[in-house]
Scaffold this active site. Structure first.
Site, PDB file in Angstrom:
ATOM      1  N   GLU A 157      50.069 104.353  62.823  1.00  0.00           N
ATOM      2  CA  GLU A 157      49.166 103.532  63.647  1.00  0.00           C
ATOM      3  C   GLU A 157      47.692 103.906  63.453  1.00  0.00           C
ATOM      4  OE1 GLU A 157      50.815 103.769  67.624  1.00  0.00           O
ATOM      5  OE2 GLU A 157      52.345 102.282  67.155  1.00  0.00           O
ATOM      6  N   CYS A 162      35.078 107.666  63.650  1.00  0.00           N
ATOM      7  CA  CYS A 162      34.485 108.996  63.783  1.00  0.00           C
ATOM      8  C   CYS A 162      33.003 108.891  63.437  1.00  0.00           C
ATOM      9  CB  CYS A 162      35.207 109.946  62.821  1.00  0.00           C
ATOM     10  SG  CYS A 162      34.447 111.568  62.664  1.00  0.00           S
ATOM     11  N   CYS A 167      30.751 111.191  58.287  1.00  0.00           N
ATOM     12  CA  CYS A 167      30.977 109.745  58.426  1.00  0.00           C
ATOM     13  C   CYS A 167      29.643 108.997  58.467  1.00  0.00           C
ATOM     14  CB  CYS A 167      31.797 109.448  59.678  1.00  0.00           C
ATOM     15  SG  CYS A 167      33.553 109.851  59.479  1.00  0.00           S
ATOM     16  N   GLU A 313      58.590  99.179  64.665  1.00  0.00           N
ATOM     17  CA  GLU A 313      58.943  99.762  65.963  1.00  0.00           C
ATOM     18  C   GLU A 313      59.080  98.647  66.980  1.00  0.00           C
ATOM     19  OE1 GLU A 313      56.212 102.661  67.519  1.00  0.00           O
ATOM     20  OE2 GLU A 313      55.989 103.689  65.596  1.00  0.00           O
ATOM     21  N   TRP A 321      54.144 103.352  78.783  1.00  0.00           N
ATOM     22  CA  TRP A 321      52.687 103.504  78.782  1.00  0.00           C
ATOM     23  C   TRP A 321      51.952 102.284  79.312  1.00  0.00           C
ATOM     24  CZ3 TRP A 321      51.279  99.720  75.325  1.00  0.00           C
ATOM     25  CH2 TRP A 321      52.219  99.384  74.331  1.00  0.00           C
ATOM     26  N   PHE A 363      60.084 109.364  78.715  1.00  0.00           N
ATOM     27  CA  PHE A 363      60.696 108.226  79.408  1.00  0.00           C
ATOM     28  C   PHE A 363      60.536 106.916  78.640  1.00  0.00           C
ATOM     29  CE2 PHE A 363      59.842 111.106  83.130  1.00  0.00           C
ATOM     30  CZ  PHE A 363      61.182 111.472  83.292  1.00  0.00           C
TER      31      PHE A 363
HETATM   32 ZN    ZN Z   1      34.020 111.939  60.460  1.00  0.00          ZN
END
Ligand code: ZN
Length: 677
Positions: A157, A162, A167, A313, A321, A363
């Site tokens: 996923e 960042c 970056c 999935e 969640w 759960f």
């Molecule tokens: Zn970075």
């Protein structure tokens, strides 16, 4: 001549399995014994392993231990199963973050994260890229030729971004390349003269964040493009040793629902199979609506590679969640799995095989619960799904031949979110795309979800809702689709800004689209949430919400006109002949009935019928098809929890599960039928 395009050519059958985390039970191998026994009982033939196994596989830097993976792949293989093997980069081991803090992400507030959670690594860090390549090379050397392994599942996923110094530097390099190292070119593209924001050099540019510039729409858009490009580059770095050592194995990443961060139209170019994780909120409202939204995403993932995808999935029961976590009701459990297959999936896979005993997902639904048996309702529904997949195995690899498409574009979504205009909160782009997809879903018409840059030549009709960002390439693509005989449906906001989020000059929709649609748009009325306007189409009045655009036809013919507001009597919907095709402009947002009447008219005109004899299906019922070029397969589904539906097939067909030949079908609530002709 039959054609099949198996999602996983290394295993040309339906995959039925789950994410499997045996390393959580390494201290008690009686659990592994039980897993193998239950796997057979559940009619499962696949396990996805290794997703978060890095700490087990490389417990200290350079010290590798593959013993658990050796044993599990061997056990699954001897049990008659196949393995999709994951690379472990979705969560790094502690030693890696401790020794090389640069691998941890810096957030929008400029603060570097600590070792925590998962998915918080930097996509630029040379150290992280190197460490990922080392472990992936070891995995490919050891298992790349193992006959039990049928595909690679890269990381988990992919998401987020960042803003670390590495970056930031990579972002500036990305911009230098894009703007030919000419800062004035970037200044013009970002319209930086506004509020005196002119950049003197690329070194001054920072990513949009909590304390940095967020008002330059071109910059915001380029940041999202950079994040997509950097993630793609990270995926390519991950897959390099894998492609070198196991070139026969396809590569996939698991993508997500209503996912915002990455442009999947782009990301899908560096993988072989599209796969995704589907977690709809069933029973939270009308299940027919939820089924249709889920179908939109199944259709999107199939369309990414124009071939069968994998449902990587799904929960066999509930998730843990969401604000409220409700088990799937009996019937819908199997139906929701078969839905993926109806839309082109070559698999039904679950998260997770066995419920973990502790931590965040203890759960979350699983095939095997904490009771550890095959005696639960959930387990039996998985068994049933497995039986169905075995019985319909001939369908694996067949394709969907859609003649309708809806354009959905991540860049357009980001630009709409940037846009300080119209209704500030919630432009409802996803909802609007769903509404156009629903037109086809509820008529049993197969529909692709495509990028504005996609090859549209195979479609009879394409809807392009709210295509606010329309760059020159898109203008050309849409124009040529209509010129060559297609029916294009555009809406309010079409062709408002270009590829750098600058407003098109000379009137909208952009450039040639004014001729294609035979209209110009002058201004747009944004309605308050309680406000309603109306338009009359084919003698019937329809309710309008949110947006009414004022347009002026040049060559277009008026189909519908506003009946109130200061624009009463002016056109609300127009149609224009252009080249061999026609372009329909829908200047307002309706609540559904106007779209229904309009599309009944358009579909009738172009002779595009659904998969059933009747174009008007009962509530909650839909029909989808797959084909191998000679044989067609029809999936009938009923998502209404309370109503039994009667429908008529176009001709008598054979039920693949019962063998009977039928023409009229009765569909109880939450049921499905699969036919062959
Ligand atoms: Zn970075």
């Amino acid at each position: 001549m039959t054609t099949k395009k198996h999602a996983c050519p290394t295993y040309p059958h339906f995959l039925h399995g789950a994410d499997y985390n045996p390393e959580q039970w390494i201290h008690d191998k009686s659990i592994w014994d039980k897993d193998m026994e239950l796997m057979q009982l559940a009619n499962c033939n696949e396990m996805t392993v290794g997703i978060f196994s890095w700490a087990k596989l490389e417990p200290q830097e350079g010290q590798f231990d593959f013993s658990f993976l050796d044993e599990i792949i061997d056990r699954v293989g001897k049990n008659g199963g196949k393995v999709i093997l994951s690379t472990p980069s979705g969560a790094r081991p502690h030693w890696l973050a401790d020794k090389y803090p640069e691998v941890l992400r810096v957030g929008p507030d400029g603060v570097r994260e600590h070792f925590r959670e998962r998915h918080n690594h930097c996509f630029t860090s040379p150290v992280y890229r190197e460490k990922v390549q080392i472990i992936n090379r070891k995995l490919a050397e050891r298992y790349g030729q193992n006959p039990t392994v049928v595909a690679w599942h890269i990381s988990n996923e992919y998401s987020g971004d960042c803003r670390c110094p590495l970056c930031q530097q990579a972002f500036r390099d990305f911009l230098r390349k894009k703007y030919d190292n000419d800062i004035n070119k970037l200044n013009l593209a970002y319209w930086t003269t506004f509020w005196s924001k002119t950049f003197d050099s690329f070194d001054q540019i920072e990513p949009p964040g909590k304390y940095t510039e967020t008002g330059l729409h071109g910059l915001n858009l380029d940041w999202r493009r950079f994040v997509t490009a950097q993630t793609m580059s990270f995926i390519e770095n991950e897959t390099a040793p894998i492609r070198e050592l196991s070139p026969h194995l396809p590569v996939t990443i698991n993508m997500m629902f209503e996912f915002y961060d990455l442009n999947y139209h782009e990301v899908s170019k560096v993988i072989d199979i599209a796969s995704w994780d589907s977690y709809p909120e069933w029973h939270n409202g009308d299940d027919a609506d939820i089924a249709q939204k889920t179908a939109f995403w199944h259709d999107l993932y199939r369309s990414l590679k124009k071939r069968p995808f994998l449902l990587m999935e799904s929960t066999p029961s509930l998730v843990n969640w969401k604000p409220y976590n409700k088990p799937k009701r009996p019937g819908l459990d199997v139906l929701s799995s078969i839905q993926a297959v109806a839309h082109g999936s070559d698999s039904v896979q679950y998260f997770q095989w066995r419920k973990s005993r502790g931590s965040s997902e203890k759960f979350h639904g699983a095939v095997v619960g904490h009771d550890g048996t095959g005696e639960t309702r959930v387990f039996r529904s998985v068994q049933k799904t497995g039986e169905v997949l075995k019985a319909i195995d001939q369908i694996a690899g067949t394709v969907t031949d859609a003649k309708a498409a809806v354009i959905f574009d991540w860049e357009n979504m980001w630009a709409l979110d940037n846009c300080q205009g119209y209704a500030l909160a919630g432009k409802k782009y996803w909802e609007t795309c769903y509404a156009f997809h629903k037109v086809f879903w509820q008529r049993g018409i197969d529909c692709d979800i495509v990028s504005p840059k996609a090859d549209l030549s195979g479609y009879q009709i394409v809807a392009a809702p709210m295509l606010y960002l329309t760059d020159e390439e898109t203008v050309e693509n849409l124009t040529s689709f209509v010129e060559n005989g297609g029916t294009l449906c555009g809406t309010y906001m079409l062709g408002t800004v270009d590829g750098t989020d600058l407003c098109w000059l000379g009137g909208i929709p952009a450039g040639k689209l004014k001729d294609v649609f035979g209209i110009t748009a002058e201004e747009i009325d944004t309605l308050y949430p309680v406000e309603r306007q109306h338009a009359q189409l084919f003698g019937k009045e329809h309710e309008l919400v949110d947006y009414c655009e004022v347009i002026h036809p040049s060559s277009a013919q008026v189909l519908a006109s506003y009946t109130d507001g200061y624009y009463a009597g002016t056109p609300a919907v127009t149609i224009n002949s252009y080249g061999k095709g026609q372009a329909v402009y829908i200047a307002c947002r309706d609540t559904g009935s106007m779209k229904d009447d309009l599309f009944d008219h358009l579909l009738g005109n172009i002779g595009l019928a659904g998969n059933l004899a009747d174009s008007s299906l009962p509530h909650g019922v839909t029909a989808h098809s797959r084909t191998n070029g000679e044989t067609s397969y029809l999936f009938l589904e009923n998502y209404d929890p309370a109503s039994t539906a009667d429908v008529t097939l176009k001709q008598p067909m054979t039920d693949l599960l019962t063998g009977e030949t039928v023409h009229h079908v009765t569909l109880p609530p939450y049921s499905f039928r699969i036919f062959k002709s």
